[in-house]
Motif scaffolding. Structure first.
Motif, PDB file in Angstrom:
ATOM      1  N   MET A  25      -7.345 -53.708  27.565  1.00 34.79           N
ATOM      2  CA  MET A  25      -8.668 -53.673  28.140  1.00 34.79           C
ATOM      3  C   MET A  25      -9.171 -55.088  28.341  1.00 34.79           C
ATOM      4  SD  MET A  25     -11.450 -50.992  26.811  1.00 34.79           S
ATOM      5  CE  MET A  25     -12.221 -50.187  28.132  1.00 34.79           C
ATOM      6  N   GLY A  26      -9.319 -55.492  29.553  1.00 33.69           N
ATOM      7  CA  GLY A  26      -9.757 -56.845  29.856  1.00 33.69           C
ATOM      8  C   GLY A  26     -11.207 -56.880  30.308  1.00 33.69           C
ATOM      9  N   MET A  27     -11.511 -57.933  31.014  1.00 34.66           N
ATOM     10  CA  MET A  27     -12.864 -58.093  31.553  1.00 34.66           C
ATOM     11  C   MET A  27     -13.115 -57.050  32.644  1.00 34.66           C
ATOM     12  SD  MET A  27     -14.451 -60.618  30.088  1.00 34.66           S
ATOM     13  CE  MET A  27     -15.716 -60.986  31.264  1.00 34.66           C
ATOM     14  N   PRO A  28     -14.350 -56.556  32.733  1.00 37.99           N
ATOM     15  CA  PRO A  28     -14.663 -55.591  33.795  1.00 37.99           C
ATOM     16  C   PRO A  28     -14.567 -56.243  35.176  1.00 37.99           C
ATOM     17  CG  PRO A  28     -16.513 -55.828  32.254  1.00 37.99           C
ATOM     18  CD  PRO A  28     -15.453 -56.794  31.853  1.00 37.99           C
ATOM     19  N   SER A  29     -14.112 -55.462  36.137  1.00 40.61           N
ATOM     20  CA  SER A  29     -13.999 -55.978  37.506  1.00 40.61           C
ATOM     21  C   SER A  29     -15.366 -55.971  38.174  1.00 40.61           C
ATOM     22  CB  SER A  29     -13.012 -55.121  38.299  1.00 40.61           C
ATOM     23  OG  SER A  29     -13.542 -53.806  38.458  1.00 40.61           O
ATOM     24  N   GLY A  30     -15.413 -56.373  39.417  1.00 42.56           N
ATOM     25  CA  GLY A  30     -16.671 -56.471  40.160  1.00 42.56           C
ATOM     26  C   GLY A  30     -17.421 -55.159  40.249  1.00 42.56           C
ATOM     27  N   PHE A  31     -16.699 -54.070  40.575  1.00 43.64           N
ATOM     28  CA  PHE A  31     -17.358 -52.774  40.696  1.00 43.64           C
ATOM     29  C   PHE A  31     -17.897 -52.309  39.344  1.00 43.64           C
ATOM     30  CE2 PHE A  31     -17.299 -48.126  40.554  1.00 43.64           C
ATOM     31  CZ  PHE A  31     -18.233 -47.861  41.548  1.00 43.64           C
ATOM     32  N   GLU A  32     -17.133 -52.527  38.285  1.00 42.99           N
ATOM     33  CA  GLU A  32     -17.576 -52.113  36.941  1.00 42.99           C
ATOM     34  C   GLU A  32     -18.825 -52.880  36.510  1.00 42.99           C
ATOM     35  OE1 GLU A  32     -13.944 -52.898  34.920  1.00 42.99           O
ATOM     36  OE2 GLU A  32     -13.228 -50.833  35.117  1.00 42.99           O
ATOM     37  N   LEU A  33     -18.864 -54.177  36.804  1.00 43.60           N
ATOM     38  CA  LEU A  33     -20.053 -54.968  36.483  1.00 43.60           C
ATOM     39  C   LEU A  33     -21.262 -54.471  37.267  1.00 43.60           C
ATOM     40  CD1 LEU A  33     -18.653 -58.608  36.300  1.00 43.60           C
ATOM     41  CD2 LEU A  33     -19.534 -57.220  34.432  1.00 43.60           C
ATOM     42  N   PHE A  34     -21.054 -54.143  38.540  1.00 42.83           N
ATOM     43  CA  PHE A  34     -22.135 -53.619  39.375  1.00 42.83           C
ATOM     44  C   PHE A  34     -22.663 -52.304  38.800  1.00 42.83           C
ATOM     45  CE2 PHE A  34     -23.538 -50.846  42.862  1.00 42.83           C
ATOM     46  CZ  PHE A  34     -24.623 -51.586  43.316  1.00 42.83           C
ATOM     47  N   ALA A  35     -21.764 -51.438  38.372  1.00 44.01           N
ATOM     48  CA  ALA A  35     -22.164 -50.150  37.805  1.00 44.01           C
ATOM     49  C   ALA A  35     -22.961 -50.355  36.517  1.00 44.01           C
ATOM     50  CB  ALA A  35     -20.931 -49.287  37.551  1.00 44.01           C
ATOM     51  N   ILE A  36     -22.539 -51.285  35.679  1.00 43.41           N
ATOM     52  CA  ILE A  36     -23.252 -51.565  34.420  1.00 43.41           C
ATOM     53  C   ILE A  36     -24.652 -52.079  34.707  1.00 43.41           C
ATOM     54  CG2 ILE A  36     -23.288 -53.062  32.384  1.00 43.41           C
ATOM     55  CD1 ILE A  36     -20.181 -52.851  32.416  1.00 43.41           C
ATOM     56  N   VAL A  37     -24.778 -53.022  35.640  1.00 45.95           N
ATOM     57  CA  VAL A  37     -26.084 -53.578  36.003  1.00 45.95           C
ATOM     58  C   VAL A  37     -26.979 -52.485  36.579  1.00 45.95           C
ATOM     59  CG1 VAL A  37     -27.262 -55.173  37.571  1.00 45.95           C
ATOM     60  CG2 VAL A  37     -25.249 -55.927  36.294  1.00 45.95           C
ATOM     61  N   ALA A  38     -26.425 -51.618  37.413  1.00 46.53           N
ATOM     62  CA  ALA A  38     -27.208 -50.536  38.018  1.00 46.53           C
ATOM     63  C   ALA A  38     -27.738 -49.583  36.949  1.00 46.53           C
ATOM     64  CB  ALA A  38     -26.352 -49.779  39.041  1.00 46.53           C
ATOM     65  N   VAL A  39     -26.915 -49.251  35.982  1.00 45.07           N
ATOM     66  CA  VAL A  39     -27.343 -48.351  34.904  1.00 45.07           C
ATOM     67  C   VAL A  39     -28.443 -49.006  34.075  1.00 45.07           C
ATOM     68  CG1 VAL A  39     -26.605 -47.250  32.752  1.00 45.07           C
ATOM     69  CG2 VAL A  39     -25.186 -47.059  34.796  1.00 45.07           C
ATOM     70  N   VAL A  40     -28.307 -50.296  33.763  1.00 46.87           N
ATOM     71  CA  VAL A  40     -29.326 -51.000  32.983  1.00 46.87           C
ATOM     72  C   VAL A  40     -30.648 -51.025  33.735  1.00 46.87           C
ATOM     73  CG1 VAL A  40     -29.975 -53.264  32.053  1.00 46.87           C
ATOM     74  CG2 VAL A  40     -27.681 -52.375  31.652  1.00 46.87           C
ATOM     75  N   VAL A  41     -30.603 -51.306  35.022  1.00 48.44           N
ATOM     76  CA  VAL A  41     -31.834 -51.338  35.829  1.00 48.44           C
ATOM     77  C   VAL A  41     -32.467 -49.952  35.875  1.00 48.44           C
ATOM     78  CG1 VAL A  41     -32.745 -51.674  38.173  1.00 48.44           C
ATOM     79  CG2 VAL A  41     -31.194 -53.344  37.174  1.00 48.44           C
ATOM     80  N   LEU A  42     -31.662 -48.907  36.006  1.00 51.30           N
ATOM     81  CA  LEU A  42     -32.211 -47.550  36.038  1.00 51.30           C
ATOM     82  C   LEU A  42     -32.831 -47.161  34.699  1.00 51.30           C
ATOM     83  CD1 LEU A  42     -29.489 -45.613  38.077  1.00 51.30           C
ATOM     84  CD2 LEU A  42     -31.834 -46.106  38.770  1.00 51.30           C
ATOM     85  N   LEU A  43     -32.199 -47.557  33.617  1.00 50.14           N
ATOM     86  CA  LEU A  43     -32.714 -47.194  32.291  1.00 50.14           C
ATOM     87  C   LEU A  43     -33.995 -47.941  31.939  1.00 50.14           C
ATOM     88  CD1 LEU A  43     -29.469 -46.938  30.120  1.00 50.14           C
ATOM     89  CD2 LEU A  43     -30.945 -45.075  30.852  1.00 50.14           C
ATOM     90  N   PHE A  44     -34.013 -49.232  32.166  1.00 48.82           N
ATOM     91  CA  PHE A  44     -35.128 -50.051  31.692  1.00 48.82           C
ATOM     92  C   PHE A  44     -36.126 -50.425  32.784  1.00 48.82           C
ATOM     93  CE2 PHE A  44     -31.662 -50.947  28.700  1.00 48.82           C
ATOM     94  CZ  PHE A  44     -32.275 -50.531  27.534  1.00 48.82           C
ATOM     95  N   GLY A  45     -35.730 -50.359  34.008  1.00 47.93           N
ATOM     96  CA  GLY A  45     -36.625 -50.725  35.096  1.00 47.93           C
ATOM     97  C   GLY A  45     -36.634 -52.225  35.323  1.00 47.93           C
ATOM     98  N   GLY A  46     -36.969 -52.631  36.531  1.00 48.85           N
ATOM     99  CA  GLY A  46     -36.944 -54.042  36.910  1.00 48.85           C
ATOM    100  C   GLY A  46     -37.992 -54.879  36.196  1.00 48.85           C
ATOM    101  N   LYS A  47     -39.075 -54.270  35.748  1.00 42.69           N
ATOM    102  CA  LYS A  47     -40.156 -55.016  35.105  1.00 42.69           C
ATOM    103  C   LYS A  47     -39.848 -55.294  33.628  1.00 42.69           C
ATOM    104  CE  LYS A  47     -45.148 -55.089  34.903  1.00 42.69           C
ATOM    105  NZ  LYS A  47     -46.382 -54.393  35.232  1.00 42.69           N
ATOM    106  N   LYS A  48     -39.166 -54.397  32.975  1.00 45.08           N
ATOM    107  CA  LYS A  48     -38.918 -54.514  31.533  1.00 45.08           C
ATOM    108  C   LYS A  48     -37.781 -55.506  31.222  1.00 45.08           C
ATOM    109  CE  LYS A  48     -39.969 -52.855  27.478  1.00 45.08           C
ATOM    110  NZ  LYS A  48     -41.251 -53.066  26.867  1.00 45.08           N
TER     111      LYS A  48
END
Length: 77
Positions: free
Chosen positions: A1-24
């Motif tokens: 298991m190595g570093m996440p690729s570009g798509f995986e990083l994008f998915a992680i960022v998208a989930v974080v933004v959805l969970l916490f919102g852009g303001k938080k």
């Protein structure tokens, strides 16, 4: 298991933004940065005290060695 690729990083960022919102997220990062800054400041405050204590112990040991060597030579004479 190595570093996440570009798509995986994008998915992680998208989930974080959805969970916490852009303001938080900036508020959380500000709190994290302040915590790290306080931690580093506490370490820097503690270092000189620790080093001074270690230097004092070394000086005390040298004085004790000098006293004991002086005492040993006078007893042998």
């Amino acid at each position: 298991m190595g570093m996440p690729s570009g798509f995986e990083l994008f998915a992680i960022v998208a989930v974080v933004v959805l969970l916490f919102g852009g303001k938080k997220i900036p508020e959380m990062m500000k709190g994290l940065g302040k915590g790290i800054k306080d931690f580093k400041g506490a370490i820097k405050e503690d270092e000189p005290t620790t080093m001074a204590t270690n230097d004092k112990k070394i000086e005390d040991e040298k004085v004790e060695e000098t006293k004991s060597s002086t005492t040993d030579t006078t007893t042998k004479v």
